[in-house]
Design a protein around this motif. Structure first.
Motif, PDB file in Angstrom:
ATOM      1  N   LEU C  40       1.269  13.063  -4.155  1.00 20.28           N
ATOM      2  CA  LEU C  40       2.578  12.464  -4.421  1.00 20.28           C
ATOM      3  C   LEU C  40       3.227  13.006  -5.693  1.00 20.28           C
ATOM      4  CD1 LEU C  40       1.833   8.708  -3.571  1.00 20.28           C
ATOM      5  CD2 LEU C  40       3.577  10.110  -2.462  1.00 20.28           C
ATOM      6  N   SER C  98       2.176  -4.201  15.222  1.00 19.51           N
ATOM      7  CA  SER C  98       3.251  -3.688  14.363  1.00 19.51           C
ATOM      8  C   SER C  98       4.178  -4.797  13.862  1.00 19.51           C
ATOM      9  CB  SER C  98       4.047  -2.613  15.096  1.00 19.51           C
ATOM     10  OG  SER C  98       4.773  -3.198  16.151  1.00 19.51           O
ATOM     11  N   GLU C 104       1.284  -5.415   4.784  1.00 15.37           N
ATOM     12  CA  GLU C 104       2.306  -4.766   3.953  1.00 15.37           C
ATOM     13  C   GLU C 104       2.672  -5.665   2.748  1.00 15.37           C
ATOM     14  OE1 GLU C 104       2.647  -4.418   7.285  1.00 15.37           O
ATOM     15  OE2 GLU C 104       2.673  -2.238   7.485  1.00 15.37           O
ATOM     16  N   PHE C 108       2.408  -4.626  -1.081  1.00 13.22           N
ATOM     17  CA  PHE C 108       3.550  -4.658  -1.988  1.00 13.22           C
ATOM     18  C   PHE C 108       3.269  -5.367  -3.296  1.00 13.22           C
ATOM     19  CE2 PHE C 108       7.589  -2.992  -2.163  1.00 13.22           C
ATOM     20  CZ  PHE C 108       7.406  -1.985  -1.254  1.00 13.22           C
ATOM     21  N   PHE C 119       8.062   1.717  -4.735  1.00 13.03           N
ATOM     22  CA  PHE C 119       8.351   1.336  -3.350  1.00 13.03           C
ATOM     23  C   PHE C 119       8.386   2.553  -2.426  1.00 13.03           C
ATOM     24  CE2 PHE C 119      11.010  -2.726  -4.475  1.00 13.03           C
ATOM     25  CZ  PHE C 119       9.895  -3.269  -5.064  1.00 13.03           C
ATOM     26  N   THR C 120       9.099   3.576  -2.882  1.00 12.08           N
ATOM     27  CA  THR C 120       9.309   4.760  -2.057  1.00 12.08           C
ATOM     28  C   THR C 120       7.997   5.493  -1.781  1.00 12.08           C
ATOM     29  OG1 THR C 120      11.527   4.975  -2.940  1.00 12.08           O
ATOM     30  CG2 THR C 120      10.554   6.943  -1.976  1.00 12.08           C
ATOM     31  N   ASN C 121       7.209   5.698  -2.823  1.00 11.46           N
ATOM     32  CA  ASN C 121       5.942   6.404  -2.628  1.00 11.46           C
ATOM     33  C   ASN C 121       5.035   5.659  -1.655  1.00 11.46           C
ATOM     34  OD1 ASN C 121       6.293   8.705  -4.168  1.00 11.46           O
ATOM     35  ND2 ASN C 121       5.708   7.682  -6.070  1.00 11.46           N
ATOM     36  N   GLY C 123       5.924   3.640   0.873  1.00 14.81           N
ATOM     37  CA  GLY C 123       6.416   3.785   2.239  1.00 14.81           C
ATOM     38  C   GLY C 123       6.124   5.181   2.789  1.00 14.81           C
ATOM     39  N   TYR C 124       6.236   6.144   1.905  1.00 16.39           N
ATOM     40  CA  TYR C 124       6.036   7.538   2.320  1.00 16.39           C
ATOM     41  C   TYR C 124       4.595   7.791   2.774  1.00 16.39           C
ATOM     42  CZ  TYR C 124       6.088  12.642   1.869  1.00 16.39           C
ATOM     43  OH  TYR C 124       5.976  13.992   2.088  1.00 16.39           O
ATOM     44  N   ASP C 126       2.419   5.583   3.574  1.00 11.34           N
ATOM     45  CA  ASP C 126       2.064   4.670   4.661  1.00 11.34           C
ATOM     46  C   ASP C 126       2.572   5.201   6.001  1.00 11.34           C
ATOM     47  OD1 ASP C 126       0.787   2.204   5.366  1.00 11.34           O
ATOM     48  OD2 ASP C 126       2.771   1.442   5.887  1.00 11.34           O
ATOM     49  N   LYS C 127       3.654   5.954   5.957  1.00 12.78           N
ATOM     50  CA  LYS C 127       4.209   6.531   7.193  1.00 12.78           C
ATOM     51  C   LYS C 127       3.466   7.812   7.588  1.00 12.78           C
ATOM     52  CE  LYS C 127       7.811   6.476  10.137  1.00 12.78           C
ATOM     53  NZ  LYS C 127       8.319   5.280  10.812  1.00 12.78           N
ATOM     54  N   LEU C 128       3.216   8.671   6.609  1.00 11.18           N
ATOM     55  CA  LEU C 128       2.621   9.972   6.915  1.00 11.18           C
ATOM     56  C   LEU C 128       1.103   9.926   7.023  1.00 11.18           C
ATOM     57  CD1 LEU C 128       4.779  12.543   4.935  1.00 11.18           C
ATOM     58  CD2 LEU C 128       5.014  11.700   7.278  1.00 11.18           C
ATOM     59  N   TYR C 147      -5.842  -3.914   6.856  1.00 12.84           N
ATOM     60  CA  TYR C 147      -5.408  -4.159   5.482  1.00 12.84           C
ATOM     61  C   TYR C 147      -5.736  -2.980   4.574  1.00 12.84           C
ATOM     62  CZ  TYR C 147      -3.899  -8.997   5.953  1.00 12.84           C
ATOM     63  OH  TYR C 147      -3.192 -10.117   6.280  1.00 12.84           O
TER      64      TYR C 147
ATOM     65  N   PHE D 108      15.445  -3.400  -1.391  1.00 14.41           N
ATOM     66  CA  PHE D 108      14.382  -4.214  -0.833  1.00 14.41           C
ATOM     67  C   PHE D 108      14.833  -5.577  -0.355  1.00 14.41           C
ATOM     68  CE2 PHE D 108      10.175  -3.736   0.200  1.00 14.41           C
ATOM     69  CZ  PHE D 108      10.159  -2.362   0.256  1.00 14.41           C
ATOM     70  N   SER D 116       8.526  -7.892   6.444  1.00 17.03           N
ATOM     71  CA  SER D 116       7.762  -6.880   5.744  1.00 17.03           C
ATOM     72  C   SER D 116       7.535  -5.609   6.558  1.00 17.03           C
ATOM     73  CB  SER D 116       6.425  -7.477   5.336  1.00 17.03           C
ATOM     74  OG  SER D 116       5.869  -8.190   6.429  1.00 17.03           O
ATOM     75  N   ILE D 117       7.773  -5.662   7.868  1.00 14.40           N
ATOM     76  CA  ILE D 117       7.466  -4.468   8.663  1.00 14.40           C
ATOM     77  C   ILE D 117       8.426  -3.322   8.369  1.00 14.40           C
ATOM     78  CG2 ILE D 117       6.437  -5.842  10.533  1.00 14.40           C
ATOM     79  CD1 ILE D 117       8.960  -5.132  12.211  1.00 14.40           C
ATOM     80  N   PHE D 119       9.178  -2.221   5.278  1.00 14.67           N
ATOM     81  CA  PHE D 119       8.867  -1.575   3.993  1.00 14.67           C
ATOM     82  C   PHE D 119       8.608  -0.078   4.166  1.00 14.67           C
ATOM     83  CE2 PHE D 119       6.874  -5.599   1.837  1.00 14.67           C
ATOM     84  CZ  PHE D 119       8.095  -6.232   1.943  1.00 14.67           C
ATOM     85  N   THR D 120       7.776   0.222   5.161  1.00 12.62           N
ATOM     86  CA  THR D 120       7.343   1.592   5.374  1.00 12.62           C
ATOM     87  C   THR D 120       8.513   2.496   5.760  1.00 12.62           C
ATOM     88  OG1 THR D 120       5.185   0.808   6.038  1.00 12.62           O
ATOM     89  CG2 THR D 120       5.789   3.023   6.743  1.00 12.62           C
ATOM     90  N   TYR D 122      11.612   2.123   5.107  1.00 12.27           N
ATOM     91  CA  TYR D 122      12.494   2.328   3.963  1.00 12.27           C
ATOM     92  C   TYR D 122      11.963   3.424   3.036  1.00 12.27           C
ATOM     93  CZ  TYR D 122      14.448   1.873  -0.621  1.00 12.27           C
ATOM     94  OH  TYR D 122      15.005   2.184  -1.818  1.00 12.27           O
ATOM     95  N   GLY D 123      10.692   3.307   2.689  1.00 14.51           N
ATOM     96  CA  GLY D 123      10.100   4.275   1.779  1.00 14.51           C
ATOM     97  C   GLY D 123      10.149   5.685   2.355  1.00 14.51           C
ATOM     98  N   TYR D 124       9.956   5.747   3.649  1.00 13.73           N
ATOM     99  CA  TYR D 124       9.926   7.046   4.328  1.00 13.73           C
ATOM    100  C   TYR D 124      11.283   7.748   4.256  1.00 13.73           C
ATOM    101  CZ  TYR D 124       9.180  10.347   8.179  1.00 13.73           C
ATOM    102  OH  TYR D 124       9.077  11.483   8.949  1.00 13.73           O
ATOM    103  N   ASP D 126      13.701   7.044   2.281  1.00 15.98           N
ATOM    104  CA  ASP D 126      14.122   7.204   0.890  1.00 15.98           C
ATOM    105  C   ASP D 126      13.460   8.437   0.253  1.00 15.98           C
ATOM    106  OD1 ASP D 126      15.700   6.135  -1.258  1.00 15.98           O
ATOM    107  OD2 ASP D 126      13.818   5.662  -2.269  1.00 15.98           O
ATOM    108  N   LYS D 127      12.293   8.785   0.745  1.00 17.62           N
ATOM    109  CA  LYS D 127      11.590   9.965   0.225  1.00 17.62           C
ATOM    110  C   LYS D 127      12.117  11.244   0.868  1.00 17.62           C
ATOM    111  CE  LYS D 127       7.878  11.432  -2.175  1.00 17.62           C
ATOM    112  NZ  LYS D 127       7.514  10.973  -3.519  1.00 17.62           N
TER     113      LYS D 127
END
Lengths: 190, 190, 190, 190
Positions: C40, C98, C104, C108, C119-121, C123-124, C126-128, C147, D108, D116-117, D119-120, D122-124, D126-127
């Motif tokens: 990151l 989902s 989440e 947070f 926040f951004t890092n 989400g990033y 968590d997605k990738l 979790y 946020f 909360s679902i 969050f991910t 958004y971060g994605y 935003d990055k």
């Protein structure tokens, strides 16, 4: 928009100083916030002193996340006083519209810095409006403090959380549980 | 871990029913939550009825985000009673350790569903522990309600926010401001 | 429920140790979280070393708020593996539903400790699902990590925020802007 | 500060209209936000149409909590362009200072409305800054969009969450699981 001669670089000291300056300029003394902390914490720590409360408020105000929220909130109050906002937003902030909650959101970002244990204290002072909060919340006095009253309550709640964390560290140290490792951690135990 | 015969598919109705069942089984009646709502809102809406409070509590409990938090919190209380948790976590939940704030975090995810205006109401009831919260918070009674008391306060705060949003819609409708468009929005005005 | 012989008193050192123990026991090495941090942050700080990343992950893990979330999340994963949860909750956690977002929410509360810039890092990653997150998220491998994968991503995001705050302090010090006062603050600049 | 002739009363329709007006005036089309939603959701719902995406963005924008955040954020961008902010705040917003996170905090509060679902997602976005976010984030183009780019990403993430909740309701209905009770709930299933 004229560009500055020197390239931009964040100057943390100036942001910290601006935070103190604007709180004071908007009529809030550190001591008044400390009094809210005392009100919230004296039943848990009967020996708590005003000096400790003041110290903890100052530590909270030294956090960048807190400074950002304080400056942004005070800014919106000021611009509302100057009638410079988009009309719909102007009205909601001027009249502290109960369905407008961005002030609470900023307040929460302050409380959050010392973790979730401050949520309750924040809600409590924000509802009862003791001490300085009563004055800040008095709409008849002229200045717009829609953001400031929530922010001041949040700083007091955060300082209360900080005290709770520190007192626990002191108790453990007194019990001799504090190893070299946790001593090192203490500075950032939250 | 045996796999179920039929592939997994979320069944919302079952989750909703489990939420109601477990609240009741843990000794919380919808009416008791509605009484907290009445306590929080009657000064703003003198004509507010218990039926409206009950209805609003039920609407809050119909939200998936709320159901997830209620079930997860009650689950942790139950497992703590059964002494099934990791020892350090077991102690923090059993004794409602003041520096353990995950219960407040779950509570906040409930309050948040109706926006930031509920923060204050949550903190207020969580501090004063009126009505059912006093009983839930009484450590001498046996059951562990570390999560449940925060959750019940949060549901009451969320229902209060919901009422505030609805009352505003009613007021605007009474003033004839409600266009076809906003009428259509009403169902989801937050 | 048998009462302990000695009255309850929070032992922070034990909670800290349990956090490290359970992360490792669930198969997550500090180094793997540090690798996420490196991923990151390396483009912003080309000289960043793995030692620094490891150090920052350890500092994040020394925070009580983080420990509470890590232990609570791992606990729910374990109890799900043991099939000990309320059936509706059991299914949602087991299949990482989902629409279930309490994982989440806990994540947070970890990110939040170093402020909103994380926040951004979070989400990033968590997605990738890079690095260790890919393994944790692989449902075919047996253990339930619903979790844990969010928690590990959150710790990495928080450590990234911590680095951003520290690097700024270093830059200002290099520019000679650091007064005695801000030096004193450094330990808690967030 | 002159008082309005008529006493203040919140007019929700005007707030909703101002939100749409200012988004457009700041150069953001609903369709562009909908394209972000499509990007985030098409792999989960291959049959998702642009009409559905647009509809869901519009529903998100009809929420008061969202309108409050959108207006407040755009307001701060505009005042920054006009050089009207406290100097320290002016610089942080103008240069989108990475340690200034109030924009993320407002974003946020938008994402949170659908739980909360989001969050991910958004971060994605935003990055990665896809589509309209790339343009909004381009500092060379003149306007200050420090708040707006986060807000637009948040609206897209919230709309994605809304779609996920609705698609689940549709699936359950198709399986015939939808009782009278859940049908009634559908409008507010989150």
């Amino acid at each position: 928009m004229e560009e500055p001669k020197t390239p931009y670089a964040l100057n943390s000291k100036k942001v910290a100083e601006a935070t103190k300056y604007w709180l004071e300029r908007r009529g809030v003394k550190i001591e008044e916030i400390a009094e809210l902390v005392m009100l919230l914490q004296k039943k848990y720590y009967p020996n708590l002193t005003m000096e400790e409360c003041i110290h903890n408020v100052e530590r909270v105000l030294s956090k960048r996340e807190v400074q950002n929220a304080v400056l942004t909130g005070i800014q919106l109050d000021i611009l509302c006083e100057q009638n410079l906002l988009i009309p719909e937003l102007q009205d909601m902030i001027k009249y502290d519209e109960s369905l407008y909650g961005v002030d609470e959101i900023l307040a929460f970002s302050i409380v959050n810095v010392y973790g979730s244990i401050g949520f309750t204290n924040y809600g409590y002072v924000d509802k009862l409006k003791p001490g300085v909060l009563e004055r800040l919340n008095d709409k008849s006095l002229g200045p717009v403090n829609t953001y400031l009253d929530d922010i001041v309550g949040a700083v007091a709640a955060a300082a209360s959380s900080r005290i709770a964390h520190r007192k626990q560290a002191e108790r453990e140290q007194a019990r001799g549980e504090d190893s070299v490792d946790t001593l090192a951690e203490k500075g950032t135990s939250l």
